[in-house]
Write a protein that holds these residues in place. Structure first.
Motif: not given
Length: 350
Positions: A295-320
């Motif tokens: 429950p402590k961890n969160m899965v994000i299915d990154f597209i694993e692009h070296p530059f575009y994962k930035t559009f995915e990864c910090i949304l949980p913190i912004q919503l927090m």
């Protein structure tokens, strides 16, 4: 709450920006510059820092990112007439960014602005207005504006690379398609983030400090996570690149610390670090694609692009940062002192 509304409209705004980009960048990409200098404060600085490697990769141009206070007469080495200075301010009214851009202009640089709307203070100085068309965001902590500023910088680099023959048309379109792929995942990540925050809201509400650790590919995002927590949840927070954290920083972790680690797949020692830190705190969370089920961890299915994962990864913190403050009796959308910017002459007040 407006913060959640702004976040929810982010993907649509990003799609619109892609559609408008050709018009925005059609002139600036024809300029003959050989160095790019980006300046801005806080979230604007983090956006430039996060996108620096992408811009360098595609344009093959040196890129420097400075806080406005760092810029002086020694900044403009070489031939300033071949330097493009981009000043970023979401409101467009930052006086420190304006002054830095003014120094660049006086030195002979080509000057461009990236503000969240047109006809702002920083637009007064520029040769090119590269407006970030993200729509209004009338709250202090900027989330939508951060995504859209990063996207504006990404699109600028792609359009410039195509103009200079460094990307073929099919390659250019493929990069745009990968960005759009990230945008399409935004709503799913938002929903998953809401569940993750609900499951862990007690700890997030009661914690006395937060630590963010991530790999070099999202260093700007890690810094942005920390500033968002400081602005909204209003507790001490700090962000470190993974390797730097190992160099003595871990000594400060104790039972009051909440540690959030981003696993982007670059670092194989994350779980070893978790094992060590678990001796001092139970509040360790991992955000990533392949993380232990908890429950402590969160899965994000990154597209694993070296530059575009930035559009995915910090949304949980912004919503927090939108959802946790009200549980503490805090309205994150209004500054602790609404007149602070005026008192300290941070922005031009119209």
């Amino acid at each position: 709450m407006r913060m959640q509304s702004y976040l929810k409209e982010t993907p649509q705004r990003m799609k619109e920006m892609i559609a408008y980009a050709s018009e925005i960048f059609s002139e600036v990409v024809r300029e003959d510059f050989e160095r790019i200098l980006i300046t801005g404060s806080g979230t604007s600085y983090h956006a430039g820092l996060q996108m620096r490697e992408m811009i360098k990769h595609f344009t093959r141009i040196p890129v420097d990112v400075f806080f406005p206070f760092e810029i002086n007469s020694n900044t403009f080495f070489g031939n300033p007439k071949r330097t493009l200075c981009i000043g970023i301010s979401q409101t467009g009214t930052s006086l420190s960014t304006y002054k830095a851009m003014e120094m660049a202009k006086d030195a002979g640089c080509i000057v461009a602005s990236m503000a969240g709307k047109e006809n702002t203070l920083i637009d007064e100085l520029v040769d090119f207005s590269l407006t970030v068309h993200c729509g209004e965001e009338n709250v202090e902590p900027k989330t939508k504006g951060y995504y859209c500023t990063k996207l504006n910088l990404a699109l600028f680099s792609l359009y410039l690379s195509r103009e200079r023959g460094l990307l073929t048309e099919p390659q250019f379109l493929e990069e745009i398609a990968r960005i759009e792929e990230c945008i399409e995942k935004f709503d799913t990540i938002y929903a998953d983030s809401k569940t993750w925050i609900k499951d862990n809201k007690t700890m997030f509400t009661e914690t006395g400090n937060m630590w963010f650790i991530g790999t070099r590919d999202i260093y700007g995002d890690i810094l942005e996570c920390a500033i968002k927590v400081v602005e909204s949840i209003r507790i001490p927070a700090i962000g470190y690149e993974f390797e730097e954290f190992l160099h003595g920083i871990y000594n400060a972790i104790d039972e009051d610390s909440t540690v959030i680690i981003f696993d982007t797949g670059l670092e194989k020692r994350i779980h070893a670090l978790v094992s060590v830190l678990a001796k001092w705190t139970d509040a360790i969370y991992i955000i990533g694609k392949n993380v232990p089920k908890s429950p402590k961890n969160m899965v994000i299915d990154f597209i694993e692009h070296p530059f575009y994962k930035t559009f995915e990864c910090i949304l949980p913190i912004q919503l927090m940062c939108a959802e946790i403050p009200p549980l503490k009796g805090i309205n994150p959308e209004v500054s602790k002192d609404p007149l602070f910017n005026k008192k300290m002459e941070i922005r031009k007040v119209y």
